[in-house]
Design a protein around this motif. Structure first.
Motif, PDB file in Angstrom:
ATOM      1  N   SER A   1     123.361  46.980  93.758  1.00 14.08           N
ATOM      2  CA  SER A   1     122.965  45.551  93.397  1.00 14.08           C
ATOM      3  C   SER A   1     122.807  44.561  94.464  1.00 14.08           C
ATOM      4  CB  SER A   1     124.361  44.859  92.675  1.00 14.08           C
ATOM      5  OG  SER A   1     124.687  45.690  91.511  1.00 14.08           O
TER       6      SER A   1
ATOM      7  N   GLN B   1     122.750  43.432  86.052  1.00 11.67           N
ATOM      8  CA  GLN B   1     123.977  44.200  85.766  1.00 11.67           C
ATOM      9  C   GLN B   1     124.668  43.307  84.805  1.00 11.67           C
ATOM     10  OE1 GLN B   1     125.863  46.104  88.990  1.00 11.67           O
ATOM     11  NE2 GLN B   1     127.196  47.412  87.613  1.00 11.67           N
TER      12      GLN B   1
ATOM     13  N   ASP C   1     118.800  46.509  87.005  1.00  4.47           N
ATOM     14  CA  ASP C   1     120.243  46.921  87.780  1.00  4.47           C
ATOM     15  C   ASP C   1     120.970  47.651  86.540  1.00  4.47           C
ATOM     16  OD1 ASP C   1     122.213  47.108  89.462  1.00  4.47           O
ATOM     17  OD2 ASP C   1     122.644  45.209  90.051  1.00  4.47           O
ATOM     18  N   GLU C   2     121.262  48.496  86.504  1.00  5.13           N
ATOM     19  CA  GLU C   2     122.288  49.346  85.412  1.00  5.13           C
ATOM     20  C   GLU C   2     122.075  48.880  84.118  1.00  5.13           C
ATOM     21  OE1 GLU C   2     126.107  50.049  86.425  1.00  5.13           O
ATOM     22  OE2 GLU C   2     125.712  50.311  88.696  1.00  5.13           O
TER      23      GLU C   2
HETATM   24 MG   LIG Z   1     125.834  47.061  90.947  1.00  8.16          MG
END
Ligand SMILES: [Mg+2]
Ligand SMILES: Nc1ncnc2c1ncn2[C@@H]1O[C@H](COP(=O)(O)OP(=O)(O)OP(=O)(O)O)[C@@H](O)[C@H]1O
Lengths: 251, 395
Positions: free
Chosen positions: A47, A91, A172-173
């Protein structure tokens, strides 16, 4: 054809215990149309890499460079980076109470394009994009991410990506916490963008499951603030079977 | 930035430990006699946050020359705006003044005015009253009276400049409904101390909105008393203080009878090194007020360093037989994560700040229920934000 080039990137954050180096020399090049999966254990700095590219004020770049088509990204303000064609699907998307999704989308689109979108086509584009992501039109009148479930927030990120049409997108995820139906819907959105605009993708994930829906061209193993190994899709399968132990032990 | 958050809740009769609050809000003196109130020094409980020096002309027990210029929209059938004699005005005021500035305003108001809506009259269009300050000292006494089952929206807008004190008396007969909007859009050197006193009959409904944007000092003290069961009050407030501005809003909701509802929602933004806001929300639930339902909220958004917001909610409960009672107070910095999120979508810093502040006030503005006022407020808030940009640019 666009290229995002990250060279020897070092990044620190200020912590109560002092300055802490998180990224320790990241090298990565992403071209239009390519999908790069970034996989690595919790806390390895994935991240941080995403936020640093997007320009979050918390992170200090101490060394290295990031360029988009030769332009120095690190010199740009946060909004200039977005206008240059970078997009970060976060995220943990942030709630902005009282700002309606439709107002937010229109304001962002106007900022990115430098002119207001034609009202009729825009309304239709938003409706179609929401429909594709199985988002109820009622979301348009809700506050940005306000009270959205985890899955709704992720779909809203992809909605923005499809409408803003960046050159390079960092996810991000985006897959974390999604059930398989939502995962398929979100993946379709990413694949649509790849197909229609030649989007280059940095796909940060913990799980190989999303790679069944979004095919990576490259897989990078991210450990302790740098890329420890890279390979093709087969590397993901190996990670699935063996985990990160091998890299963590060496790090 | 300095943020103080004093939260105080007292409960006595409802609990066995029987704490008696130092001094109940109900014990404050009220009188039409100016001498009943010494000139405030700034040490008194109700003046301790106020810039009494800036307000001092409003404490002087003497006649003044100036008046505010009145303009009113065409009045529909059943609505009258009339000048009253001082005696008549005093007799029809719902309660005696609660502080010296208010007592002085009543005593020296040149032309007390009463806006009356006859019983069973339902006025669809908002009634607008514009009060314009022409400089100098001015005192005002305004009565708003609705007969039984009457309904109206009244917008009182103050512009221009003056040193002005005022008492607004609001009397709602049984089952009447009033939406009262008080807009403080003074020039930047105006000084205004006002008291708003409302009395609600059985089943009456009051929505009171206060918007304070202009003026050097604005200090408004709103008190609502329930005189009959089943009444409800919603009090909304919106303020935006820049450098050099002191904006103070005190509230007192007196639940003296059963089954009444009160909701208080005040939100403020502050920008600039010497911007100052004060919010004091007192709610008293008396022993007889069973079935009371009350909630009060104050939120402050501090946009720049140096600004100071005080927020003091205070709930006194004398009976355990209530539906609900609560309060919340929060003062926070501008959220950098929200800014980053918006900017990461290409939105400029200035535009992002505008969106966040507009968003902060959006729900409140939509409560006003007068579309023309809502739209003009959004524009004014944009102007306030433009000032913030200048301030930040200067740093
Ligand atoms: Mg992360
Ligand atoms: N502001 C901060 N203060 C202190 N430590 C921080 C800060 N921001 C990040 N870190 C630390 O930096 C490291 C990397 O964090 P980062 O969020 O980039 O990891 P990640 O790879 O994305 O992890 P995850 O898989 O859990 O999302 C972690 O050890 C984290 O605790």
């Amino acid at each position: 054809m666009s290229t995002l080039e990250i060279r020897n990137l070092h990044v620190t954050v200020e912590t109560p215990e002092g300055t802490k180096e998180i990224l320790k020399g990241v090298d990565l090049t992403i071209n239009s149309g390519e999908t790069h999966a970034i996989m690595g254990p919790n806390g390895s700095g994935k991240s941080t890499l995403a936020y640093s590219i997007a320009g979050h004020p918390k992170y200090q770049i101490t060394e290295g460079s990031v360029t988009l088509d030769g332009e120095d990204v690190l010199e740009m303000s946060v909004d200039e980076r977005a206008k240059a064609g970078l997009f970060l699907a976060m995220q943990y998307p942030v709630e902005v109470p009282g700002v309606s999704v439709s107002n937010f989308l229109r304001t962002a689109k106007t900022a990115i394009d430098g002119e207001a979108p034609k009202l009729r086509t825009w309304v239709k584009d938003v409706r179609v994009a929401m429909d594709n992501l199985r988002m109820d039109p009622a979301f348009g009148e809700r506050g940005v991410n306000e009270g959205f479930s985890g899955g709704e927030k992720k779909r809203h990120e992809i909605l923005q990506m499809e409408l803003l049409q960046p050159k390079i997108s960092i996810l991000d995820e985006t897959d974390s916490g999604l059930d398989v139906d939502a995962l398929r819907i979100v993946s379709e959105g990413v694949n649509r963008a790849k197909e229609s605009t030649g989007l280059g993708v940095m796909l940060i994930t913990h799980y190989t499951r999303i790679l069944n829906y979004i095919k990576p061209d490259f897989v990078h193993v991210f450990v302790n603030g740098r890329v420890a190994e890279q390979g093709g899709p087969e590397l993901a399968e190996r990670l699935e079977a063996e985990g990160y132990d091998r890299y963590v032990a060496n790090a | 930035m300095t943020v103080t958050d004093h939260t105080q809740a007292t409960a006595d009769a409802a609990h066995s430990h029987g704490i008696i609050p130092d001094k109940s809000r109900a014990d404050r003196p009220t009188s039409f006699d100016v001498d009943a109130f010494p000139v405030p020094t700034g040490r008194e409980e109700n003046w301790r946050f106020s810039p009494v020096r800036d307000l001092r002309t409003l404490f002087a027990d003497e006649a003044v020359e100036g008046t505010l210029e009145w303009g009113a929209s065409d009045l529909p059938e059943g609505v009258a705006l009339t000048q009253l004699t001082a005696d008549d005005a005093q007799a029809r005021t719902v309660r005696a003044p609660g502080d010296r500035a208010s007592a002085v305003a009543v005593k020296h108001a040149a032309a007390p005015m009463a806006l009356t809506v006859a019983a069973n009259t339902v006025v669809d269009e908002p009634i607008s009253i514009d009060l314009t300050g022409k400089g100098g000292e001015a005192r005002g006494h305004i009565l708003v009276e609705l007969g039984q089952s009457a309904e109206a929206t009244v917008v009182i807008r103050r512009t221009g400049t003056a040193h002005y004190s005022e008492l607004v008396s609001v009397n709602l007969a049984d089952n009447a409904g009033l939406n009262l909007v008080l807009l403080q859009q003074w020039d930047e050197d105006a000084v205004h101390a006002g008291e708003v006193l409302a009395k609600l009959g059985r089943d009456a409904r009051l929505r009171g909105t206060v918007v304070t944007l202009g003026g050097k000092v604005v200090r408004l003290n709103t008190s609502v008393a329930f005189a009959g069961e089943g009444a409800s009050v919603d009090l909304f407030g919106l303020y935006f203080a820049d450098s050099g501005q002191h904006q103070e809003h005190q509230l007192f909701v007196d639940h003296a009878v059963p089954k009444c509802t009160s909701r208080v929602t005040y939100k403020g933004a502050l920008a600039g090194k010497t911007a100052r806001s004060v919010w004091i929300g007192d709610v008293l639930i008396r022993a007889a007020a069973e079935g009371t339902d009350t909630y009060e909220l104050n939120r402050n958004l501090v946009l720049t360093d140096g600004a100071r917001a005080d927020s003091v909610p205070n709930l006194e409960i004398e009976t355990g037989e209530i539906e609900g009672a609560g309060h919340a107070s929060a003062t926070g910095r501008f959220d950098e994560e929200q800014m980053f999120y918006l900017r990461s979508r290409g939105i400029s810093e200035e535009q992002a700040r505008k969106l966040v502040v507009r968003g902060f006030f959006a729900d409140l503005i939509h409560e006003i229920g007068v579309p023309a006022v809502e739209e003009s407020l959004m524009r004014q808030i944009d102007l306030e934000i433009a000032h913030v940009e200048e301030e930040l640019g200067d740093e």
